[in-house]
Write a protein that holds these residues in place. Structure first.
Motif, PDB file in Angstrom:
ATOM      1  N   ARG A 138      16.954 -15.147   2.466  1.00  0.00           N
ATOM      2  CA  ARG A 138      17.437 -16.509   2.263  1.00  0.00           C
ATOM      3  C   ARG A 138      16.922 -17.045   0.929  1.00  0.00           C
ATOM      4  O   ARG A 138      15.931 -16.569   0.382  1.00  0.00           O
ATOM      5  N   VAL A 139      17.624 -18.047   0.426  1.00  0.00           N
ATOM      6  CA  VAL A 139      17.289 -18.634  -0.870  1.00  0.00           C
ATOM      7  C   VAL A 139      17.063 -20.126  -0.692  1.00  0.00           C
ATOM      8  O   VAL A 139      17.857 -20.809  -0.037  1.00  0.00           O
ATOM      9  N   ARG A 140      15.979 -20.615  -1.287  1.00  0.00           N
ATOM     10  CA  ARG A 140      15.747 -22.061  -1.302  1.00  0.00           C
ATOM     11  C   ARG A 140      15.826 -22.524  -2.750  1.00  0.00           C
ATOM     12  O   ARG A 140      15.011 -22.137  -3.593  1.00  0.00           O
ATOM     13  N   PHE A 141      16.830 -23.351  -3.031  1.00  0.00           N
ATOM     14  CA  PHE A 141      17.023 -23.843  -4.391  1.00  0.00           C
ATOM     15  C   PHE A 141      16.184 -25.095  -4.621  1.00  0.00           C
ATOM     16  O   PHE A 141      15.924 -25.876  -3.712  1.00  0.00           O
ATOM     17  N   GLY A 142      15.775 -25.270  -5.870  1.00  0.00           N
ATOM     18  CA  GLY A 142      15.038 -26.461  -6.248  1.00  0.00           C
ATOM     19  C   GLY A 142      15.513 -26.953  -7.603  1.00  0.00           C
ATOM     20  O   GLY A 142      16.155 -26.215  -8.351  1.00  0.00           O
ATOM     21  N   PRO A 143      15.244 -28.209  -7.911  1.00  0.00           N
ATOM     22  CA  PRO A 143      14.507 -29.193  -7.105  1.00  0.00           C
ATOM     23  C   PRO A 143      15.386 -29.749  -5.989  1.00  0.00           C
ATOM     24  O   PRO A 143      16.467 -29.217  -5.742  1.00  0.00           O
ATOM     25  N   ASP A 144      14.954 -30.808  -5.359  1.00  0.00           N
ATOM     26  CA  ASP A 144      15.806 -31.479  -4.374  1.00  0.00           C
ATOM     27  C   ASP A 144      17.016 -32.089  -5.089  1.00  0.00           C
ATOM     28  O   ASP A 144      16.955 -32.421  -6.272  1.00  0.00           O
ATOM     29  N   SER A 145      18.102 -32.237  -4.370  1.00  0.00           N
ATOM     30  CA  SER A 145      19.292 -32.855  -4.958  1.00  0.00           C
ATOM     31  C   SER A 145      18.958 -34.246  -5.465  1.00  0.00           C
ATOM     32  O   SER A 145      18.180 -34.975  -4.854  1.00  0.00           O
ATOM     33  N   GLY A 146      19.536 -34.598  -6.617  1.00  0.00           N
ATOM     34  CA  GLY A 146      19.276 -35.910  -7.185  1.00  0.00           C
ATOM     35  C   GLY A 146      19.599 -35.946  -8.661  1.00  0.00           C
ATOM     36  O   GLY A 146      20.313 -35.072  -9.179  1.00  0.00           O
ATOM     37  N   GLN A 152      15.428 -30.126 -16.879  1.00  0.00           N
ATOM     38  CA  GLN A 152      15.149 -29.640 -15.529  1.00  0.00           C
ATOM     39  C   GLN A 152      15.747 -28.260 -15.274  1.00  0.00           C
ATOM     40  O   GLN A 152      16.969 -28.099 -15.278  1.00  0.00           O
ATOM     41  N   PRO A 153      14.919 -27.233 -15.042  1.00  0.00           N
ATOM     42  CA  PRO A 153      15.483 -25.937 -14.651  1.00  0.00           C
ATOM     43  C   PRO A 153      15.840 -25.925 -13.166  1.00  0.00           C
ATOM     44  O   PRO A 153      15.328 -26.735 -12.390  1.00  0.00           O
ATOM     45  N   VAL A 154      16.716 -25.022 -12.789  1.00  0.00           N
ATOM     46  CA  VAL A 154      17.019 -24.768 -11.381  1.00  0.00           C
ATOM     47  C   VAL A 154      16.146 -23.611 -10.933  1.00  0.00           C
ATOM     48  O   VAL A 154      16.007 -22.617 -11.649  1.00  0.00           O
ATOM     49  N   THR A 155      15.545 -23.731  -9.760  1.00  0.00           N
ATOM     50  CA  THR A 155      14.717 -22.647  -9.239  1.00  0.00           C
ATOM     51  C   THR A 155      15.342 -22.061  -7.982  1.00  0.00           C
ATOM     52  O   THR A 155      16.044 -22.746  -7.243  1.00  0.00           O
ATOM     53  N   ALA A 156      15.078 -20.780  -7.756  1.00  0.00           N
ATOM     54  CA  ALA A 156      15.535 -20.095  -6.545  1.00  0.00           C
ATOM     55  C   ALA A 156      14.354 -19.309  -5.991  1.00  0.00           C
ATOM     56  O   ALA A 156      13.857 -18.389  -6.643  1.00  0.00           O
ATOM     57  N   SER A 229      22.252 -20.149   2.938  1.00  0.00           N
ATOM     58  CA  SER A 229      21.320 -20.988   2.192  1.00  0.00           C
ATOM     59  C   SER A 229      21.988 -22.320   1.872  1.00  0.00           C
ATOM     60  O   SER A 229      23.198 -22.382   1.628  1.00  0.00           O
ATOM     61  N   ALA A 230      21.195 -23.381   1.857  1.00  0.00           N
ATOM     62  CA  ALA A 230      21.722 -24.707   1.567  1.00  0.00           C
ATOM     63  C   ALA A 230      22.043 -24.837   0.081  1.00  0.00           C
ATOM     64  O   ALA A 230      21.260 -24.395  -0.764  1.00  0.00           O
ATOM     65  N   PRO A 231      23.187 -25.421  -0.270  1.00  0.00           N
ATOM     66  CA  PRO A 231      23.545 -25.609  -1.676  1.00  0.00           C
ATOM     67  C   PRO A 231      22.745 -26.755  -2.297  1.00  0.00           C
ATOM     68  O   PRO A 231      22.014 -27.474  -1.607  1.00  0.00           O
ATOM     69  N   LEU A 232      22.920 -26.923  -3.599  1.00  0.00           N
ATOM     70  CA  LEU A 232      22.181 -27.935  -4.344  1.00  0.00           C
ATOM     71  C   LEU A 232      23.129 -28.639  -5.308  1.00  0.00           C
ATOM     72  O   LEU A 232      23.980 -27.995  -5.934  1.00  0.00           O
ATOM     73  N   LYS A 233      22.982 -29.957  -5.410  1.00  0.00           N
ATOM     74  CA  LYS A 233      23.765 -30.725  -6.378  1.00  0.00           C
ATOM     75  C   LYS A 233      22.812 -31.571  -7.227  1.00  0.00           C
ATOM     76  O   LYS A 233      21.976 -32.296  -6.688  1.00  0.00           O
ATOM     77  N   LEU A 234      22.959 -31.454  -8.550  1.00  0.00           N
ATOM     78  CA  LEU A 234      22.150 -32.219  -9.486  1.00  0.00           C
ATOM     79  C   LEU A 234      23.056 -33.034 -10.406  1.00  0.00           C
ATOM     80  O   LEU A 234      24.144 -32.593 -10.762  1.00  0.00           O
ATOM     81  N   THR A 235      22.572 -34.198 -10.778  1.00  0.00           N
ATOM     82  CA  THR A 235      23.202 -34.991 -11.823  1.00  0.00           C
ATOM     83  C   THR A 235      22.192 -35.123 -12.951  1.00  0.00           C
ATOM     84  O   THR A 235      21.038 -35.485 -12.706  1.00  0.00           O
TER      85      THR A 235
END
Length: 412
Positions: A138-146, A152-156, A229-235
């Protein structure tokens, strides 16, 4: 006339359809293989699974004819998500074997086309399920959506280590990052369980970023398949950059390229020099207690500090330092942090957000490290960044130690 003869006649007529369309009706004879209703080929072909049964996803899917009873002409295998299974058909048409792994816990539909000894077409459709995976990745993406800054990098974070390069390629290809506008970006393997994604340059202001994993069911390694795995949305917000010149004792803050404030500061004194390089804001804490013991300093202090903006896990902040106002803009007297007046610190705290850029230049300190003390990703040049991708042909693995968020050692 035999079925074979009729098949050859039909094929010849087919070649005449385009240039001689007016004669197409001459080829519409009854009973030739191209127009015949396919017979049921259930008794002609076998699969290494029974209809409604389950097969091992770690084994290839195999379809074969019984004895010399005709041949296979085509096989189409898809899962419920519409993903095709590639395969190879033997030269004599007696056997088809998948060449890509099956997904675990998936539903498949296989359509087999055949031809009997007279050239008549047959069909068989089989549905089956594959067995669930023994172990899921499983993959946990970061950071939290927001909403975040342009740095800001995306982490997995993976639930299990992945060391084999082929397995890493499978994982990396399944980690999808879509942005509007599109950017030139890529994944970087920090270690066996951690990947970071960043664009070649900072994110454009106001970019929309969507991150998802397509690993579910995919075979990664021996008895290891991807899980959901839960997706992630960033602005991405405005482009906020703060550049601290330790030599001139000034911080310049820009929004979307325009200077919005110049602040007198003090940075680390000799022996406690502030790190050079690009840092990314990790957290904002309105009050932090900072002690000399937390960084092993022989200079005793125990202070309550306000409007503290964290840029490293080891305790480097931008914060209010009313005790050093006389040195701000003139000398470096801190233990590594960037100090400023309470008014300026409150303004900075209210202006910046997580993911914004704080860069230090002209300090006597070492360069900010890439991954073990926060987000120093931007201090890695693009060529080296891409070398740690598993899908860049000329790349090679570059390992690093992950950031240890437990090392919260405030510096003042």
């Amino acid at each position: 006339m035999s079925h074979t003869t009729r098949f050859r006649t039909a094929a010849s007529c087919a070649l005449l359809i385009a240039p001689l369309a007016v004669f197409s009706t001459a080829c519409d004879g009854d009973g030739h293989p191209l127009s015949a209703t396919p017979y049921d080929a259930s008794g002609q072909v076998t699969l290494n699974a029974v209809e409604g049964g389950r097969i091992d996803p770690d084994k290839p899917l195999e379809i074969s004819t019984k004895d010399d009873d005709g041949r296979i002409t085509d096989v189409t295998a898809t899962d419920a998500a519409g993903r095709y299974v590639r395969g190879e058909l033997s030269a004599d048409g007696t056997r088809w074997r998948s060449t890509t792994p099956l997904a675990a816990g998936a539903h498949y539909t296989v359509r087999v086309s055949t031809e009997d000894e007279d050239g008549a077409p047959g069909r068989r459709t089989v549905a089956f399920e594959t067995k669930p995976a023994d172990k899921l990745l499983r993959v946990r993406f970061g950071p939290d959506s927001g909403t975040y800054g342009v740095g800001q990098p995306v982490t997995a974070e993976l639930s299990a280590p992945v060391k084999d390069r082929a397995a890493r390629e499978t994982v990396e290809r399944a980690l999808k990052v879509d942005s509007q506008p599109r950017v030139d970006g890529g994944w970087h393997w920090v270690n066996d369980k951690t990947l970071h994604y960043r664009p070649r340059e900072y994110w454009p202001a106001h970019t929309k970023v969507q991150v998802r994993s397509a690993l579910a069911g995919i075979r990664v390694g021996d008895k290891l398949h991807g899980g959901s795995s839960a997706p992630l949305k960033l602005t991405i917000g405005d482009r906020i950059e703060a550049v601290t010149d330790a030599g001139s004792h000034q911080m310049t803050v820009k929004r979307n390229g325009e200077v919005i404030r110049t602040i007198p500061v003090t940075t680390g004194k000799p022996g406690y020099d502030t790190r050079n390089g690009v840092k990314v804001i990790l957290a904002k804490e309105s009050f932090v207690r900072m002690t000399s013991a937390s960084i092993g300093s022989s200079d005793f202090y125990d202070l309550g500090v306000y409007w503290a903006t964290r840029v490293t896990w080891s305790g480097e902040y931008v914060h209010a330092a009313p005790w050093s106002v006389g040195s701000q803009g003139a000398a470096n007297v801190s233990h590594g942090c960037t100090g400023m007046s309470t008014e300026n610190a409150k303004w900075f705290f209210d202006t910046v957000k997580l993911g914004d850029i704080v860069e230090v230049v002209n300090s006597g300190g070492a360069m900010m490290t890439a991954f073990d003390n926060g987000f120093g990703d931007w201090n890695v040049d693009w060529a080296k960044w891409r070398k740690a991708s598993a899908i860049v042909p000329a790349g090679s693995h570059v390992g690093s130690t992950p950031a240890d968020a437990a090392r919260l050692r405030p510096q003042v």
